[in-house]
Design a protein around this motif. Structure first.
Motif, PDB file in Angstrom:
ATOM      1  N   SER A 150      42.730 -15.005  -9.700  1.00 26.86           N
ATOM      2  CA  SER A 150      43.860 -15.173  -8.712  1.00 26.86           C
ATOM      3  C   SER A 150      45.260 -15.785  -9.327  1.00 26.86           C
ATOM      4  N   THR A 151      45.024 -16.432 -10.397  1.00 28.84           N
ATOM      5  CA  THR A 151      46.330 -16.930 -11.112  1.00 28.84           C
ATOM      6  C   THR A 151      46.621 -16.297 -12.418  1.00 28.84           C
ATOM      7  N   ALA A 152      45.787 -15.210 -12.905  1.00 27.87           N
ATOM      8  CA  ALA A 152      45.911 -14.677 -13.888  1.00 27.87           C
ATOM      9  C   ALA A 152      46.048 -15.310 -15.402  1.00 27.87           C
ATOM     10  N   SER A 153      45.358 -16.562 -15.342  1.00 29.87           N
ATOM     11  CA  SER A 153      45.535 -17.649 -16.256  1.00 29.87           C
ATOM     12  C   SER A 153      43.963 -17.975 -16.793  1.00 29.87           C
ATOM     13  N   TYR A 173      39.571 -23.000 -17.585  1.00 31.22           N
ATOM     14  CA  TYR A 173      38.675 -23.500 -18.661  1.00 31.22           C
ATOM     15  C   TYR A 173      37.802 -24.783 -18.004  1.00 31.22           C
ATOM     16  N   PRO A 174      38.559 -25.806 -17.447  1.00 33.37           N
ATOM     17  CA  PRO A 174      37.697 -27.030 -17.025  1.00 33.37           C
ATOM     18  C   PRO A 174      36.536 -26.650 -16.221  1.00 33.37           C
ATOM     19  N   LYS A 175      36.818 -25.790 -15.399  1.00 29.01           N
ATOM     20  CA  LYS A 175      35.754 -25.444 -14.454  1.00 29.01           C
ATOM     21  C   LYS A 175      34.572 -24.495 -15.303  1.00 29.01           C
ATOM     22  N   THR A 176      34.984 -24.009 -16.067  1.00 30.57           N
ATOM     23  CA  THR A 176      33.945 -23.071 -16.922  1.00 30.57           C
ATOM     24  C   THR A 176      33.324 -23.997 -17.583  1.00 30.57           C
ATOM     25  N   ILE A 177      33.711 -24.799 -18.281  1.00 30.10           N
ATOM     26  CA  ILE A 177      32.993 -26.094 -19.083  1.00 30.10           C
ATOM     27  C   ILE A 177      32.051 -26.871 -18.270  1.00 30.10           C
ATOM     28  N   ALA A 178      32.502 -27.093 -16.879  1.00 30.24           N
ATOM     29  CA  ALA A 178      31.680 -27.777 -15.913  1.00 30.24           C
ATOM     30  C   ALA A 178      30.602 -26.982 -15.593  1.00 30.24           C
ATOM     31  N   ALA A 179      30.776 -25.613 -15.305  1.00 28.65           N
ATOM     32  CA  ALA A 179      29.938 -24.714 -15.052  1.00 28.65           C
ATOM     33  C   ALA A 179      28.472 -24.697 -15.929  1.00 28.65           C
ATOM     34  N   LEU A 180      28.904 -24.543 -17.029  1.00 29.18           N
ATOM     35  CA  LEU A 180      28.062 -24.449 -18.034  1.00 29.18           C
ATOM     36  C   LEU A 180      27.206 -25.621 -18.351  1.00 29.18           C
TER      37      LEU A 180
END
Length: 421
Positions: free
Chosen positions: A270-273, A278-285
């Motif tokens: 949705s933001t094309a960024s 990044y922070p949420k990807t780290i948190a998900a992992l």
């Protein structure tokens, strides 16, 4: 804000943004639409600035702590080798899918354009002046970590963190070090700040979608509908392949990983960024149970070198341009395209609008007119959303699979030893 609620709010924001953007585009003239879109874009810009505020200290803290925790320097080498091997294979597969689908769908056939005009990259707002191997190699190494953090140069931060983490592991081996505790606490603070920033994520998504549709209108989807649909079919195939690899490596746990990756992927789309995710990807992992030290090491590298969606986009668009200008490309020529893109795309880390810059730099190398960039500029925002989401998914799966493969490494904590965040 719970992950499930945030994901739902983002979906609602996308729908409302499309509706408002379509309404504004129909009611406003071109100049007024750009003005209104500029005001809407302010919300998204603020959100992205707040996210970028978090990324540099988060990467620094997590990566240094991760490297320092691997007391055996060989562990860093083994994980780094696995990561680079994954990135190389993923890039080749993604480029190959783009070439195969472009040959299958023939998206540019029938346009019958004649190459009369000469258009340079700078005329379409792309800077390729520093896009060369010497500049890239020197740019990888930071002159100052403060400057690197100030400019959010992730690759430079990674290089500094590798040196600092290795030195910290040596010092830590001689006695207790309080720096590790400080780094871990700094990472937790950054995650908490991310939670605060995420409260405005749905509003930022709404503004981003509305601004894009206000300027370009829903009509661009119709004008370039064939190209968009075929490109997204290619992304769907790539997603299926990424998910298939995840299931082969992780078994049924891959379902949970893909479910956890839903929120960062939605944010990226949705933001094309990719930075926004990044922070949420780290948190998900971390929630998935992938070793933190693996996540903090592999993910920043992946953001620089493992761009699955961008790879497929570049190969697909190169053949689209060739077909539009009726330029025949033999099999050997297409292999040259693949190898050229494979090499030059690795120099786009930290480059604004990296995929388009790769195209601008690569088209002359493979004998195609730069004017072809004009064909995709109008619709690129829609294509960018899909390729960015794919980049984030590919990086997340790569980190999880490599982390799972590190179970047997005595210097790496096994998957599943952490408590979900």
């Amino acid at each position: 804000m719970k992950n499930r609620n945030l994901a739902r709010l983002i979906v609602v924001a996308i729908v409302l943004g499309i509706a408002l953007g379509g309404l504004l585009h129909a009611q406003l003239d071109a100049e007024s639409a750009k003005t209104v879109a500029g005001y809407l874009g302010l919300v998204t810009d603020v959100f992205l600035r707040l996210i970028k505020m978090v990324i540099a200290p988060l990467v620094l803290a997590t990566l240094i702590a991760g490297v320092a925790s691997m007391s055996d320097s060989g562990a860093v080498g083994r994980i780094g080798f696995k990561a680079i091997t994954w990135f190389l294979l993923a890039s080749i597969v993604s480029l190959s899918i783009g070439l195969v689908l472009a040959n299958l769908f023939q998206p540019g056939v029938g346009l019958n354009l004649v190459h009369l005009e000469t258009v340079s990259a700078t005329q379409v707002g792309l800077n390729t002046g520093g896009f060369n191997l010497p500049t890239f190699l020197t740019h990888v190494f930071p002159r100052s970590i403060i400057e690197a953090m100030g400019n959010n140069e992730v690759l430079q931060i990674v290089v500094f963190s590798l040196f600092f983490g290795s030195a910290l592991a040596f010092v830590k081996g001689r006695g207790k070090s309080s720096i590790m505790e400080m780094l871990e606490e700094l990472a937790q603070v950054m995650f908490r700040i991310t939670d605060y920033v995420m409260f405005i994520a749905p509003l930022a998504v709404f503004a981003a979608i509305a601004a894009t549709i206000t300027v370009h209108g829903l009509g661009m989807v119709g004008s370039f509908g064939k190209l968009i649909v075929q490109f997204y079919l290619g992304l769907a195939l790539l997603w299926a392949l990424i998910a298939g690899v995840a299931f082969l490596a992780l078994g049924q746990r891959a379902k949970r990983l893909l479910r956890l990756m839903r929120e960062p992927v939605l944010l990226a789309f949705s933001t094309a960024s990719s930075e926004a995710a990044y922070p949420k990807t780290i948190a998900a992992l971390d929630t998935f149970g992938s070793p933190k030290r693996i996540n903090s090491f592999v993910l920043p590298l992946g953001y620089s070198f493992n761009l699955d969606g961008s790879m497929m986009y570049q190969a697909f668009i190169v053949l689209f341009i060739a077909q539009a200008y009726n330029i025949d490309m033999s099999f050997s020529h297409q292999i040259m395209v693949l190898l050229t893109l494979l090499v030059i795309s690795k120099g786009t880390a930290g480059v604004a609008r990296g995929s388009l810059v790769v195209l601008a730099a690569g088209l002359p190398m493979i004998g195609l007119p730069e004017a072809g960039l004009l064909l995709v500029l109008a619709v690129d925002p829609i294509l960018d959303m899909g390729r960015t989401a794919t980049n984030v998914l590919g990086c997340g799966v790569a980190a999880a699979v490599i982390g799972d493969g590190a179970d047997g490494d005595p210097e790496v904590e096994p998957v599943g030893t952490q408590q979900p965040a």
